[in-house]
Design a protein around this motif. Structure first.
Motif, PDB file in Angstrom:
ATOM      1  N   ILE A  51     -30.272 -12.585  20.243  1.00  8.80           N
ATOM      2  CA  ILE A  51     -30.268 -13.041  21.634  1.00  8.80           C
ATOM      3  C   ILE A  51     -30.602 -14.526  21.756  1.00  8.80           C
ATOM      4  O   ILE A  51     -30.288 -15.152  22.758  1.00  8.80           O
ATOM      5  N   THR A  52     -31.249 -15.072  20.735  1.00 13.96           N
ATOM      6  CA  THR A  52     -31.501 -16.516  20.702  1.00 13.96           C
ATOM      7  C   THR A  52     -31.833 -16.927  19.270  1.00 13.96           C
ATOM      8  O   THR A  52     -32.298 -16.113  18.480  1.00 13.96           O
ATOM      9  N   SER A  53     -31.557 -18.182  18.976  1.00 19.61           N
ATOM     10  CA  SER A  53     -31.943 -18.748  17.678  1.00 19.61           C
ATOM     11  C   SER A  53     -32.211 -20.227  17.888  1.00 19.61           C
ATOM     12  O   SER A  53     -31.622 -20.861  18.764  1.00 19.61           O
ATOM     13  N   ALA A  54     -33.139 -20.741  17.101  1.00 15.92           N
ATOM     14  CA  ALA A  54     -33.529 -22.147  17.224  1.00 15.92           C
ATOM     15  C   ALA A  54     -34.451 -22.487  16.065  1.00 15.92           C
ATOM     16  O   ALA A  54     -34.913 -21.587  15.348  1.00 15.92           O
ATOM     17  N   PRO A  55     -34.759 -23.767  15.887  1.00 14.94           N
ATOM     18  CA  PRO A  55     -35.798 -24.103  14.923  1.00 14.94           C
ATOM     19  C   PRO A  55     -37.077 -23.332  15.279  1.00 14.94           C
ATOM     20  O   PRO A  55     -37.392 -23.140  16.459  1.00 14.94           O
ATOM     21  N   ALA A  56     -37.785 -22.869  14.266  1.00 10.80           N
ATOM     22  CA  ALA A  56     -38.976 -22.048  14.488  1.00 10.80           C
ATOM     23  C   ALA A  56     -39.990 -22.736  15.387  1.00 10.80           C
ATOM     24  O   ALA A  56     -40.583 -22.100  16.267  1.00 10.80           O
ATOM     25  N   SER A  57     -40.170 -24.029  15.208  1.00  8.19           N
ATOM     26  CA  SER A  57     -41.139 -24.755  16.037  1.00  8.19           C
ATOM     27  C   SER A  57     -40.743 -24.717  17.508  1.00  8.19           C
ATOM     28  O   SER A  57     -41.605 -24.650  18.389  1.00  8.19           O
ATOM     29  N   LEU A  60     -41.603 -21.217  18.905  1.00  6.26           N
ATOM     30  CA  LEU A  60     -43.043 -21.077  19.153  1.00  6.26           C
ATOM     31  C   LEU A  60     -43.453 -21.695  20.492  1.00  6.26           C
ATOM     32  O   LEU A  60     -44.420 -21.257  21.109  1.00  6.26           O
ATOM     33  N   LYS A  61     -42.713 -22.708  20.947  1.00  6.90           N
ATOM     34  CA  LYS A  61     -43.024 -23.394  22.206  1.00  6.90           C
ATOM     35  C   LYS A  61     -42.271 -22.814  23.407  1.00  6.90           C
ATOM     36  O   LYS A  61     -42.600 -23.131  24.539  1.00  6.90           O
ATOM     37  N   ASP A  62     -41.268 -21.984  23.153  1.00  2.00           N
ATOM     38  CA  ASP A  62     -40.418 -21.442  24.217  1.00  2.00           C
ATOM     39  C   ASP A  62     -41.199 -20.412  25.043  1.00  2.00           C
ATOM     40  O   ASP A  62     -41.683 -19.415  24.508  1.00  2.00           O
ATOM     41  N   ASP A  63     -41.326 -20.656  26.355  1.00  2.00           N
ATOM     42  CA  ASP A  63     -42.114 -19.776  27.220  1.00  2.00           C
ATOM     43  C   ASP A  63     -41.626 -18.337  27.208  1.00  2.00           C
ATOM     44  O   ASP A  63     -42.428 -17.407  27.134  1.00  2.00           O
TER      45      ASP A  63
END
Length: 72
Positions: A51-57, A60-63
């Motif tokens: 459903i989503t992918s991004a750099p791990a950091s 961790l910041k994504d609300d």
């Protein structure tokens, strides 16, 4: 699941060492915070679909990720 916290720390320490030496690792882990703390990139799955992918950091910041998976 159900591993002693000390054992979990040891396992993740080994994963960090292997990755630092250049070994690529595919980690599937229920403890999202711990997994994202060692990952370069994260993928969030729901019912078998990404459903989503991004750099791990970033994850961790994504609300929305924090509220749904990280208890915050």
């Amino acid at each position: 699941m159900g591993l002693a916290p000390l054992l979990v720390e040891q396992i993740f320490g080994i994963i960090r060492e292997l990755n630092a030496s250049g070994v690529t690792i595919l980690l599937v882990e229920q403890n999202a915070h711990m997994a994202l703390s060692v990952a370069n990139r994260g993928y969030v799955l729901e019912t078998g679909r990404i459903i989503t992918s991004a750099p791990a950091s970033d994850l961790l910041k994504d609300d929305s990720v924090r509220k749904a998976y990280l208890g915050g």
